[in-house]
Design a protein around this motif. Structure first.
Motif, PDB file in Angstrom:
ATOM      1  N   ARG A  22      34.585  38.701  41.043  1.00 46.50           N
ATOM      2  CA  ARG A  22      33.289  38.568  41.723  1.00 46.50           C
ATOM      3  C   ARG A  22      32.820  39.875  42.345  1.00 46.50           C
ATOM      4  O   ARG A  22      31.767  39.918  42.992  1.00 46.50           O
ATOM      5  N   GLY A  23      33.594  40.944  42.174  1.00 37.84           N
ATOM      6  CA  GLY A  23      33.197  42.246  42.698  1.00 37.84           C
ATOM      7  C   GLY A  23      33.372  42.409  44.180  1.00 37.84           C
ATOM      8  O   GLY A  23      32.817  43.349  44.777  1.00 37.84           O
ATOM      9  N   LEU A  24      34.158  41.539  44.803  1.00 40.42           N
ATOM     10  CA  LEU A  24      34.353  41.609  46.252  1.00 40.42           C
ATOM     11  C   LEU A  24      35.456  42.580  46.634  1.00 40.42           C
ATOM     12  O   LEU A  24      35.490  43.075  47.764  1.00 40.42           O
ATOM     13  N   LEU A  25      36.382  42.833  45.701  1.00 38.26           N
ATOM     14  CA  LEU A  25      37.487  43.753  45.950  1.00 38.26           C
ATOM     15  C   LEU A  25      37.728  44.618  44.726  1.00 38.26           C
ATOM     16  O   LEU A  25      37.481  44.199  43.588  1.00 38.26           O
ATOM     17  N   HIS A  26      38.225  45.836  44.966  1.00 40.49           N
ATOM     18  CA  HIS A  26      38.697  46.709  43.903  1.00 40.49           C
ATOM     19  C   HIS A  26      40.217  46.794  43.998  1.00 40.49           C
ATOM     20  O   HIS A  26      40.792  46.616  45.080  1.00 40.49           O
ATOM     21  N   THR A  27      40.856  47.078  42.881  1.00 44.36           N
ATOM     22  CA  THR A  27      42.313  47.232  42.873  1.00 44.36           C
ATOM     23  C   THR A  27      42.705  48.546  42.214  1.00 44.36           C
ATOM     24  O   THR A  27      41.960  49.096  41.400  1.00 44.36           O
ATOM     25  N   TYR A  28      43.876  49.008  42.595  1.00 39.56           N
ATOM     26  CA  TYR A  28      44.453  50.207  41.959  1.00 39.56           C
ATOM     27  C   TYR A  28      45.956  49.993  41.848  1.00 39.56           C
ATOM     28  O   TYR A  28      46.608  49.534  42.793  1.00 39.56           O
ATOM     29  N   SER A  29      46.499  50.311  40.668  1.00 27.77           N
ATOM     30  CA  SER A  29      47.939  50.165  40.428  1.00 27.77           C
ATOM     31  C   SER A  29      48.602  51.527  40.528  1.00 27.77           C
ATOM     32  O   SER A  29      48.481  52.344  39.605  1.00 27.77           O
ATOM     33  N   PRO A  30      49.310  51.805  41.613  1.00 31.13           N
ATOM     34  CA  PRO A  30      50.008  53.085  41.723  1.00 31.13           C
ATOM     35  C   PRO A  30      51.083  53.199  40.646  1.00 31.13           C
ATOM     36  O   PRO A  30      51.670  52.193  40.242  1.00 31.13           O
ATOM     37  N   ILE A  86      44.529  46.996  47.276  1.00 29.28           N
ATOM     38  CA  ILE A  86      43.172  46.432  47.296  1.00 29.28           C
ATOM     39  C   ILE A  86      42.340  47.135  48.359  1.00 29.28           C
ATOM     40  O   ILE A  86      42.839  47.537  49.405  1.00 29.28           O
ATOM     41  N   PHE A  87      41.056  47.279  48.058  1.00 39.01           N
ATOM     42  CA  PHE A  87      40.113  47.886  49.001  1.00 39.01           C
ATOM     43  C   PHE A  87      38.713  47.400  48.662  1.00 39.01           C
ATOM     44  O   PHE A  87      38.437  46.912  47.558  1.00 39.01           O
TER      45      PHE A  87
END
Length: 304
Positions: A258-266, A175-176
């Motif tokens: 809600r657009g407060l965090l982005h995620t990425y699945s390695p 998360i970022f």
């Protein structure tokens, strides 16, 4: 040969409480007995076993080696007696009873509250209690029969005494913040991720162990920066924009929507895991425990 026929529940409780408090006065108060009565039971136990079980030292009454050996079994017998009493009390009715549930942080925070609320509404006479700890601690509590059922988020769980059933899948994601440099990259490389400032989970967390393993595999020394033992605190810190962290996808659904965090699945299977429902193999499946396990399973069987 010494017989255990004279070992009443009261005597077993005296052994257990003396090992904890070391004072006859404290034991008498807890059991609501007179001190001479407690002393009488102690002398009877020593007479029946033919060995010294207690010592008197400066107002304290520690157990001898023989007493400590008896204490080991007294604790187990007392636990089984309490469990048997609860199981029998729950056997023929769901109008009353008590269920002790343990859960690791993700299922406790993001899955169980709604289920416990609805189950309590269906069976208002049932007392539900929830203990929230890390997965290893909860697993140990269940093995020692301190709780009746557990929901754990982990990669894999093994125990000869426990029955494990995966009830749903979970995944760790990076998360970022939308303002973080990674937000401008659709597929950040392991090198880019490893170069970020991480918020680390507490040292006992399974997520912390996976994060350390991933960082080491990608040539990054473990950071000495932030370590927070709270998922909510980790999310709030990452939202500030400078840090990243690996967390459960279940834990950030609301913030992502809600657009407060982005995620990425390695890529890779290291971050795939399950939510397990666990019970003790030797715990009698009372009507209440059986109904609750069925209820939990039905909640996960329904389309989300």
């Amino acid at each position: 040969m010494t017989s255990l026929n004279g070992m009443t529940p009261t005597k077993l409780r005296i052994i257990e409480l003396l090992a904890k408090h070391h004072k006859i006065t404290a034991v008498a108060d807890i059991l609501e007995l007179k001190q001479p009565t407690v002393t009488f039971h102690m002398k009877n136990m020593e007479r029946d076993f033919g060995v010294k079980l207690f010592e008197a030292r400066m107002g304290r009454v520690p157990l001898t080696d023989a007493g400590r050996a008896l204490h080991h079994y007294a604790v187990k017998i007392n636990e089984l007696a309490e469990e048997a009493q609860r199981a029998i009390g729950e056997f023929d009715t769901l109008r009353k009873g008590e269920l002790k549930i343990g859960a690791s942080y993700v299922p406790a925070t993001y899955l169980l509250p709604g289920m416990l609320h609805r189950f309590s509404a269906m069976y208002p006479g049932v007392k539900l209690s929830l203990c929230v700890k890390t997965a290893p601690v909860i697993q140990n509590m269940l093995e020692r029969r301190e709780i009746d059922l557990a929901l754990l988020s982990a990669n894999a769980l093994e125990s000869p005494d426990l029955r494990m059933e995966p009830v749903c899948e979970d995944e760790l994601v990076l998360i970022f913040s939308p303002d973080h440099a990674l937000a401008s990259t659709s597929r950040p490389s392991p090198r880019q991720i490893a170069a970020c400032y991480f918020v680390m989970h507490g040292s006992e967390s399974s997520t912390r162990h996976l994060t350390e393993r991933w960082l080491q595999e990608h040539g990054r020394q473990l950071p000495i920066g932030l370590e927070l033992d709270s998922l909510e605190a980790i999310k709030q810190t990452v939202m500030l924009g400078e840090h990243v962290s690996f967390v459960s996808r279940l834990a950030v659904q609301s913030e992502v929507e809600r657009g407060l965090l982005h995620t990425y699945s390695p890529p890779g299977s290291i971050f795939k895991r399950n939510i397990y429902m666990a019970t003790h193999k030797h715990r009698y499946p009372s009507a209440l425990l059986s109904r609750f396990t069925e209820y939990v399973q039905s909640n996960f069987d329904q389309p989300q």
